[in-house]
Design a protein around this motif. Sequence first.
Motif, PDB file in Angstrom:
ATOM      1  N   MET A   1       1.336  -1.011  -0.276  1.00 16.17           N
ATOM      2  CA  MET A   1       0.213   0.254   0.488  1.00 16.17           C
ATOM      3  C   MET A   1       1.042   1.462  -0.173  1.00 16.17           C
ATOM      4  O   MET A   1       0.848   2.043  -0.547  1.00 16.17           O
ATOM      5  N   LEU A   2       1.795   1.220   0.975  1.00 15.74           N
ATOM      6  CA  LEU A   2       2.835   3.104   0.842  1.00 15.74           C
ATOM      7  C   LEU A   2       3.169   2.974  -0.385  1.00 15.74           C
ATOM      8  O   LEU A   2       3.385   3.787  -0.348  1.00 15.74           O
ATOM      9  N   ASP A   3       3.557   1.577  -1.044  1.00 10.12           N
ATOM     10  CA  ASP A   3       4.524   2.173  -2.258  1.00 10.12           C
ATOM     11  C   ASP A   3       3.512   2.715  -3.850  1.00 10.12           C
ATOM     12  O   ASP A   3       3.924   3.075  -4.617  1.00 10.12           O
ATOM     13  N   ARG A   4       1.968   2.883  -3.215  1.00 14.70           N
ATOM     14  CA  ARG A   4       1.227   3.530  -4.162  1.00 14.70           C
ATOM     15  C   ARG A   4       0.636   4.800  -3.227  1.00 14.70           C
ATOM     16  O   ARG A   4       0.017   5.139  -3.761  1.00 14.70           O
ATOM     17  N   ILE A   5       2.115   5.586  -2.803  1.00 20.41           N
ATOM     18  CA  ILE A   5       0.926   7.430  -2.144  1.00 20.41           C
ATOM     19  C   ILE A   5       2.948   7.836  -2.290  1.00 20.41           C
ATOM     20  O   ILE A   5       3.629   7.614  -2.040  1.00 20.41           O
ATOM     21  N   ARG A   6       2.468   9.095  -3.244  1.00 17.80           N
ATOM     22  CA  ARG A   6       3.248   9.800  -3.698  1.00 17.80           C
ATOM     23  C   ARG A   6       3.084  11.249  -2.479  1.00 17.80           C
ATOM     24  O   ARG A   6       2.211  11.741  -1.802  1.00 17.80           O
ATOM     25  N   ILE A   7       4.552  11.633  -2.417  1.00 23.28           N
ATOM     26  CA  ILE A   7       4.585  12.654  -1.704  1.00 23.28           C
ATOM     27  C   ILE A   7       4.349  13.743  -2.875  1.00 23.28           C
ATOM     28  O   ILE A   7       6.159  13.799  -3.532  1.00 23.28           O
ATOM     29  N   ALA A  24      11.750  11.742   6.203  1.00 23.99           N
ATOM     30  CA  ALA A  24      10.682  11.488   7.006  1.00 23.99           C
ATOM     31  C   ALA A  24       8.927  10.797   6.338  1.00 23.99           C
ATOM     32  O   ALA A  24       8.761   9.342   6.926  1.00 23.99           O
ATOM     33  N   MET A  25      10.076  10.216   5.008  1.00 24.40           N
ATOM     34  CA  MET A  25       9.216   9.281   4.322  1.00 24.40           C
ATOM     35  C   MET A  25       9.417   8.144   4.273  1.00 24.40           C
ATOM     36  O   MET A  25       9.184   7.034   4.687  1.00 24.40           O
ATOM     37  N   HIS A  26      11.240   7.716   4.191  1.00 26.24           N
ATOM     38  CA  HIS A  26      11.749   6.989   5.149  1.00 26.24           C
ATOM     39  C   HIS A  26      11.462   5.985   6.257  1.00 26.24           C
ATOM     40  O   HIS A  26      11.832   4.563   6.417  1.00 26.24           O
ATOM     41  N   ASN A  27      11.107   6.612   7.129  1.00 22.51           N
ATOM     42  CA  ASN A  27      10.816   6.567   8.796  1.00 22.51           C
ATOM     43  C   ASN A  27       9.781   5.564   8.690  1.00 22.51           C
ATOM     44  O   ASN A  27       9.281   4.514   8.717  1.00 22.51           O
ATOM     45  N   MET A  28       9.036   6.146   7.633  1.00 24.63           N
ATOM     46  CA  MET A  28       7.366   5.662   7.476  1.00 24.63           C
ATOM     47  C   MET A  28       6.840   4.666   6.620  1.00 24.63           C
ATOM     48  O   MET A  28       6.903   4.254   6.431  1.00 24.63           O
ATOM     49  N   GLY A  29       8.549   4.269   5.730  1.00 25.82           N
ATOM     50  CA  GLY A  29       7.661   2.906   4.514  1.00 25.82           C
ATOM     51  C   GLY A  29       7.765   4.017   3.547  1.00 25.82           C
ATOM     52  O   GLY A  29       7.313   3.546   2.006  1.00 25.82           O
ATOM     53  N   GLU A 158       0.133   8.859   9.819  1.00 28.48           N
ATOM     54  CA  GLU A 158      -1.440   8.114   9.931  1.00 28.48           C
ATOM     55  C   GLU A 158      -0.832   6.801   8.699  1.00 28.48           C
ATOM     56  O   GLU A 158      -1.735   6.214   8.517  1.00 28.48           O
ATOM     57  N   CYS A 159       0.402   7.446   6.864  1.00 28.78           N
ATOM     58  CA  CYS A 159      -0.151   6.301   6.192  1.00 28.78           C
ATOM     59  C   CYS A 159      -0.012   5.237   6.705  1.00 28.78           C
ATOM     60  O   CYS A 159       0.229   3.899   6.601  1.00 28.78           O
ATOM     61  N   ARG A 160       1.637   5.044   7.518  1.00 31.64           N
ATOM     62  CA  ARG A 160       2.285   3.814   8.255  1.00 31.64           C
ATOM     63  C   ARG A 160       1.406   2.943   8.965  1.00 31.64           C
ATOM     64  O   ARG A 160       1.089   1.734   8.446  1.00 31.64           O
ATOM     65  N   LEU A 161       0.319   3.801  10.187  1.00 31.85           N
ATOM     66  CA  LEU A 161      -0.362   3.314  10.539  1.00 31.85           C
ATOM     67  C   LEU A 161      -1.474   1.988   9.735  1.00 31.85           C
ATOM     68  O   LEU A 161      -2.151   1.237  10.113  1.00 31.85           O
ATOM     69  N   ALA A 162      -2.391   2.959   9.138  1.00 30.31           N
ATOM     70  CA  ALA A 162      -3.113   1.960   8.611  1.00 30.31           C
ATOM     71  C   ALA A 162      -2.692   1.573   7.486  1.00 30.31           C
ATOM     72  O   ALA A 162      -3.392   0.395   7.248  1.00 30.31           O
ATOM     73  N   SER A 163      -1.671   1.553   7.034  1.00 28.76           N
ATOM     74  CA  SER A 163      -1.057   0.214   6.107  1.00 28.76           C
ATOM     75  C   SER A 163      -0.744  -1.231   7.631  1.00 28.76           C
ATOM     76  O   SER A 163      -1.096  -2.084   7.071  1.00 28.76           O
ATOM     77  N   LEU A 164       0.153  -1.031   8.606  1.00 28.37           N
ATOM     78  CA  LEU A 164       0.389  -1.612   9.340  1.00 28.37           C
ATOM     79  C   LEU A 164      -1.480  -2.541   9.597  1.00 28.37           C
ATOM     80  O   LEU A 164      -1.488  -3.431  10.459  1.00 28.37           O
ATOM     81  N   ALA A 166      -4.132  -2.273   8.332  1.00 30.65           N
ATOM     82  CA  ALA A 166      -4.261  -3.359   6.619  1.00 30.65           C
ATOM     83  C   ALA A 166      -3.622  -4.811   6.377  1.00 30.65           C
ATOM     84  O   ALA A 166      -4.432  -5.123   6.227  1.00 30.65           O
ATOM     85  N   SER A 167      -2.884  -4.261   6.872  1.00 31.27           N
ATOM     86  CA  SER A 167      -2.240  -5.546   6.296  1.00 31.27           C
ATOM     87  C   SER A 167      -2.421  -6.838   7.436  1.00 31.27           C
ATOM     88  O   SER A 167      -2.172  -8.300   7.349  1.00 31.27           O
ATOM     89  N   SER A 168      -2.793  -6.427   8.746  1.00 32.48           N
ATOM     90  CA  SER A 168      -3.552  -7.417   9.881  1.00 32.48           C
ATOM     91  C   SER A 168      -4.621  -7.271   9.969  1.00 32.48           C
ATOM     92  O   SER A 168      -5.067  -8.712  10.501  1.00 32.48           O
ATOM     93  N   ASP A 169      -5.976  -6.786   8.902  1.00 31.56           N
ATOM     94  CA  ASP A 169      -6.958  -7.431   9.069  1.00 31.56           C
ATOM     95  C   ASP A 169      -6.891  -8.670   8.184  1.00 31.56           C
ATOM     96  O   ASP A 169      -6.335  -8.813   7.356  1.00 31.56           O
ATOM     97  N   GLU A 170      -8.445  -9.328   8.721  1.00 29.61           N
ATOM     98  CA  GLU A 170      -9.021 -10.594   7.451  1.00 29.61           C
ATOM     99  C   GLU A 170      -9.297 -10.578   6.050  1.00 29.61           C
ATOM    100  O   GLU A 170      -9.993  -9.024   5.730  1.00 29.61           O
ATOM    101  N   PRO A 171      -9.192 -11.027   5.524  1.00 27.49           N
ATOM    102  CA  PRO A 171      -9.522 -10.093   4.019  1.00 27.49           C
ATOM    103  C   PRO A 171     -11.089 -10.273   3.541  1.00 27.49           C
ATOM    104  O   PRO A 171     -11.815 -11.085   4.384  1.00 27.49           O
ATOM    105  N   ALA A 172     -11.362  -8.861   3.410  1.00 30.93           N
ATOM    106  CA  ALA A 172     -12.866  -9.043   3.128  1.00 30.93           C
ATOM    107  C   ALA A 172     -13.778 -10.114   1.949  1.00 30.93           C
ATOM    108  O   ALA A 172     -13.193 -10.737   1.115  1.00 30.93           O
ATOM    109  N   GLN A 173     -14.289 -10.912   2.811  1.00 30.99           N
ATOM    110  CA  GLN A 173     -15.353 -12.157   2.276  1.00 30.99           C
ATOM    111  C   GLN A 173     -16.194 -10.781   0.734  1.00 30.99           C
ATOM    112  O   GLN A 173     -17.696 -10.408   1.491  1.00 30.99           O
ATOM    113  N   ASP A 174     -16.766 -11.780  -0.122  1.00 33.82           N
ATOM    114  CA  ASP A 174     -17.495 -11.768  -1.242  1.00 33.82           C
ATOM    115  C   ASP A 174     -17.788 -10.273  -1.091  1.00 33.82           C
ATOM    116  O   ASP A 174     -19.047 -10.047  -1.924  1.00 33.82           O
ATOM    117  N   GLU A 175     -17.048  -9.436  -1.544  1.00 33.93           N
ATOM    118  CA  GLU A 175     -16.698  -7.701  -1.415  1.00 33.93           C
ATOM    119  C   GLU A 175     -17.465  -7.733  -2.745  1.00 33.93           C
ATOM    120  O   GLU A 175     -16.709  -8.685  -3.741  1.00 33.93           O
TER     121      GLU A 175
END
Length: 277
Positions: A1-7, A24-29, A158-164, A166-175
């Motif tokens: 996810m983080l690789d598709r966020i541009r500053i 700052a960017m490299h700190n957060m991936g 905030e982007c890094r928190l969201a990425s972490l 999202a990676s721990s969530d179960e994949p959504a079913q039947d979306e």
Amino acid sequence: MLDRIRIVLIGTSHPGNIGATARAMHNMGLADLALVAPRCEPLTSESISRASGADHIVHAARLVATLEEAVADCTLAVGASARSRTLPWPMITPRTLGERLPQELSGPDSRVALVFGREDSGLSNTELQRCHAHVHIPTNPGFSSLNLAAAVQVLAYECRLASLEASSDEPAQDEEPQQPLASHEELEHYFAHLERTLVAIGFHDPALPRQLMARLRRFTLRARPERMELNILRGILSATEKCAATPGTDILEASAKERECRNGGTDSSASRSDSER
């Protein structure tokens, strides 16, 4: 996810701020940095020093002349703004931005741009109107000025928190499969087409624009149209232009011909309607 966020930094005047932003960017991936018309030489000893080991981001930064070039392939552009505007735009907090990212980046072609303005004057109204939303960092009202890299650090965190999360969530079913959103470049072509059509039918006078196009832009960006939906709207505009160019043209007849051209032959739905009548 983080690789598709541009500053995106616009008109940066101090090379040290570019280096500190890279750190700052490299700190957060994050790694995708675009510089729009910088007012300084980006690659200097100061920028490398302030990067503190993240100088590869400074070396790889893309230099462009306009904001449109920097965000052309993005499906969401968010401008960082500390000032209220004459024409209010959708405003979100950094935390809300982070919460939106997993959904915004769920499509394979999705890309998000976080846009920051000049150290002395921020983003212009025109630049902010190129963004879907504005993000405001709720600082101390008595001392709200943030260093550019510090502002980038807050949003990157905030982007890094969201990425972490999202990676721990179960994949959504039947979306339902996510339909691709219109890119910034596609939206800009649409806005140009819309203005041209409104002028052609006498609805819009470019000499007295007031805030018509800005309001239509705000409405459209708030709606977040999919690529297919935008194609439909542009088809409507094309049919409208043809009617405006041919006095006495029947709008239903023009629409049927437009569909026939798009389908490469006779439009079956139009034929059925004719026979039923």
